[in-house]
Design a protein around this motif. Structure first.
Motif, PDB file in Angstrom:
ATOM      1  N   GLY A  49      -5.691   9.026   7.150  1.00 36.26           N
ATOM      2  CA  GLY A  49      -6.642   8.853   7.838  1.00 36.26           C
ATOM      3  C   GLY A  49      -5.913   8.769   9.349  1.00 36.26           C
ATOM      4  O   GLY A  49      -6.572   9.348  10.549  1.00 36.26           O
TER       5      GLY A  49
ATOM      6  N   HIS B 170     -11.643   6.432   6.072  1.00 39.13           N
ATOM      7  CA  HIS B 170     -10.167   6.637   5.679  1.00 39.13           C
ATOM      8  C   HIS B 170      -9.393   5.779   4.521  1.00 39.13           C
ATOM      9  O   HIS B 170      -8.824   6.182   3.936  1.00 39.13           O
ATOM     10  N   GLU B 171     -10.344   4.672   4.240  1.00 37.15           N
ATOM     11  CA  GLU B 171      -9.974   3.941   3.057  1.00 37.15           C
ATOM     12  C   GLU B 171     -11.181   3.311   2.396  1.00 37.15           C
ATOM     13  O   GLU B 171     -11.618   2.329   2.461  1.00 37.15           O
TER      14      GLU B 171
ATOM     15  N   ALA C 212       0.956  -1.110   0.106  1.00 32.28           N
ATOM     16  CA  ALA C 212       0.055  -0.064  -0.013  1.00 32.28           C
ATOM     17  C   ALA C 212       0.832   1.339  -0.041  1.00 32.28           C
ATOM     18  O   ALA C 212       1.699   1.419   1.103  1.00 32.28           O
TER      19      ALA C 212
ATOM     20  N   ALA D 195       0.037   8.834  -0.404  1.00 36.93           N
ATOM     21  CA  ALA D 195      -1.352   8.452   0.322  1.00 36.93           C
ATOM     22  C   ALA D 195      -2.334   8.298  -0.930  1.00 36.93           C
ATOM     23  O   ALA D 195      -3.139   7.321  -0.789  1.00 36.93           O
TER      24      ALA D 195
ATOM     25  N   GLY E  70      -1.478   5.983   7.213  1.00 40.72           N
ATOM     26  CA  GLY E  70      -1.913   6.835   5.992  1.00 40.72           C
ATOM     27  C   GLY E  70      -2.608   8.370   6.528  1.00 40.72           C
ATOM     28  O   GLY E  70      -2.211   8.666   7.690  1.00 40.72           O
TER      29      GLY E  70
ATOM     30  N   TYR F 140       0.533   4.008   0.737  1.00 33.64           N
ATOM     31  CA  TYR F 140       0.352   5.191   1.733  1.00 33.64           C
ATOM     32  C   TYR F 140       1.118   4.940   2.818  1.00 33.64           C
ATOM     33  O   TYR F 140       1.556   5.847   3.689  1.00 33.64           O
TER      34      TYR F 140
ATOM     35  N   GLN G 285     -13.241   0.132   3.249  1.00 34.42           N
ATOM     36  CA  GLN G 285     -13.013  -0.470   4.398  1.00 34.42           C
ATOM     37  C   GLN G 285     -13.934  -0.167   5.670  1.00 34.42           C
ATOM     38  O   GLN G 285     -14.589   0.898   5.771  1.00 34.42           O
TER      39      GLN G 285
ATOM     40  N   ASN H  41      -7.193  -4.111  -4.838  1.00 42.51           N
ATOM     41  CA  ASN H  41      -8.089  -3.223  -4.193  1.00 42.51           C
ATOM     42  C   ASN H  41      -9.036  -3.912  -3.159  1.00 42.51           C
ATOM     43  O   ASN H  41      -9.554  -5.087  -3.278  1.00 42.51           O
TER      44      ASN H  41
ATOM     45  N   ALA I   2      -9.256   1.138  -0.695  1.00 39.68           N
ATOM     46  CA  ALA I   2      -7.752   1.095  -0.731  1.00 39.68           C
ATOM     47  C   ALA I   2      -7.210   0.241  -2.072  1.00 39.68           C
ATOM     48  O   ALA I   2      -7.294  -0.892  -2.023  1.00 39.68           O
TER      49      ALA I   2
ATOM     50  N   THR J 107      -3.026   4.903  -2.729  1.00 38.45           N
ATOM     51  CA  THR J 107      -3.836   3.881  -1.846  1.00 38.45           C
ATOM     52  C   THR J 107      -5.127   4.303  -1.663  1.00 38.45           C
ATOM     53  O   THR J 107      -6.254   3.959  -2.075  1.00 38.45           O
ATOM     54  N   ALA J 108      -5.285   5.402  -0.547  1.00 35.78           N
ATOM     55  CA  ALA J 108      -6.669   5.787  -0.285  1.00 35.78           C
ATOM     56  C   ALA J 108      -6.322   7.031   0.823  1.00 35.78           C
ATOM     57  O   ALA J 108      -5.399   6.947   1.334  1.00 35.78           O
TER      58      ALA J 108
END
Ligand code: CA
Length: 366
Positions: free
Chosen positions: A185, A242-243, A100, A112, A183, A102, A159, A155, A246, A115-116
């Protein structure tokens, strides 16, 4: 022999001569050349979804190239630690990582976005930005600063918000909470008074059980059930801000990538794109049943973050994005490209996927 002279010679020599000449014609050098490709990753071996997806990708590259690209796959800790994957590939000790991106936000917060990020893009929205919204070009530009080239290669979809020992009824309940959340988040949680920690997947359970952390996010029901977080925390919150989709990356050493033939690049690109799709399919197929099992058989309490908490997340996320823009010209351009895609594609999602699914599930009672 030059092609023109070869044709002329074959023409004079007649059918027999031409056949002999053709059999003597050398096979393309590319078919004989073996390419060694060591792939490291940030996932434990055989870890469902992420680890098995990375292993499937490595195997697929080997099969698609008929073994010409000789893949050697190393799970986290088998060659280098999870978070050393970046340096291992940037230095060309290994040629690629599955990770990932991030995890590298300390090097540039722009990572970041690949990724997400909080209030970011879903799986289909992310694919739209990367492929048709300028995302890949910016990812390439960021990668080139570190000698890397990234490809979409998996992916998880949306989440969950995470596992908590106590109920989170307001943003105040997040204050002082030590939570594993990587990340941007994690930066949002820090703005709200929590202490974010970035731990690789293989170390979360022991830290949660020992009390070293109070809460954790990981992925979603299918993965989280495997991690047995419910043994230490019963409140399972959704949706994670936050994701929201992802994306996992196949990060390649840029000089290794640049020396590959177009054909080999196409094989690796196709294998990565294939894994991007397969991994998402697996998460979608298995998460619903896994959630039901957690609730029915493990006493897990499903909770939804309130609108008020979401508003607090949003205010904190805006502060984080201001810092991202201030970091560098490139991180600012990445953010603004993301912002445009989120507005364009997000508005369409509203009247396509979201509107349809809402109506379908209302009518069917799903
Ligand atoms: Ca996560």
């Amino acid at each position: 022999m030059e092609r023109r002279k070869f044709i002329k010679a074959a023409g004079i020599a007649g059918v027999t001569g031409a056949a002999a000449a053709a059999s003597a014609f050398p096979k393309p050098a590319i078919a004989q050349e073996r390419i060694e490709f060591a792939m490291v990753s940030t996932w434990p071996r055989d870890f469902p979804g992420l680890g098995t997806g990375a292993q499937r990708l490595a195997e697929r590259i080997g099969v698609m190239s008929e073994g010409r690209i000789q893949m050697q796959y190393f799970a986290a800790g088998e060659r280098v630690g999870a978070f050393d994957s970046f340096d291992e590939v940037a230095s060309n000790n290994a040629q690629g990582y599955h990770a990932a991106d991030y995890y590298w936000k300390g090097k540039n917060p722009g990572w970041a976005f690949f990724t997400a990020v909080p209030f970011g893009l879903t799986y289909t929205e992310m694919n739209a930005w990367i492929r048709f919204g300028g995302g890949q070009e910016l990812w390439d530009e960021l990668g080139s600063e570190f000698g890397l080239k990234g490809l979409m290669a998996g992916n998880t979809g949306v989440q969950m918000g995470g596992w908590f020992r106590k109920e989170i009824n307001s943003a105040d309940d997040l204050k002082g909470l030590k939570m594993r959340i990587p990340g941007l988040g994690g930066d949002v949680m820090a703005k709200l008074g929590a202490s974010p920690v970035s731990l690789p997947g293989g170390q979360i359970y022991e830290n949660l059980v020992s009390g070293a952390i109070d809460a954790t996010e990981w992925v979603g029901p299918w993965n989280d059930a495997f991690m047995k977080f419910y043994e230490a925390a019963k409140f399972y919150y959704y949706p994670g801000m936050h994701e929201p989709g992802a994306m996992l990356a196949l990060g390649l050493n840029a000089s290794f990538w640049g020396k590959l033939s177009k054909s080999d690049q196409a094989i690796i690109e196709a294998a990565a794109a294939s894994e991007n799709d397969w991994m998402m399919s697996e998460y979608n197929a298995k998460s619903g049943a896994a959630l039901q099992d957690l609730i029915t058989n493990q006493g897990v309490q499903l909770r939804q973050f309130s609108d008020e908490i979401y508003d607090s997340f949003s205010e904190a996320a805006e502060e984080v994005f201001e810092e991202v823009q201030a970091h560098s010209d490139l991180s600012s351009r990445i953010y603004n490209s993301f912002l445009k895609s989120r507005a364009d594609v997000g508005a369409w999602t509203n009247i396509s996927d979201q509107a349809y699914v809402q109506q379908r599930n209302r009518v069917l009672g799903l």
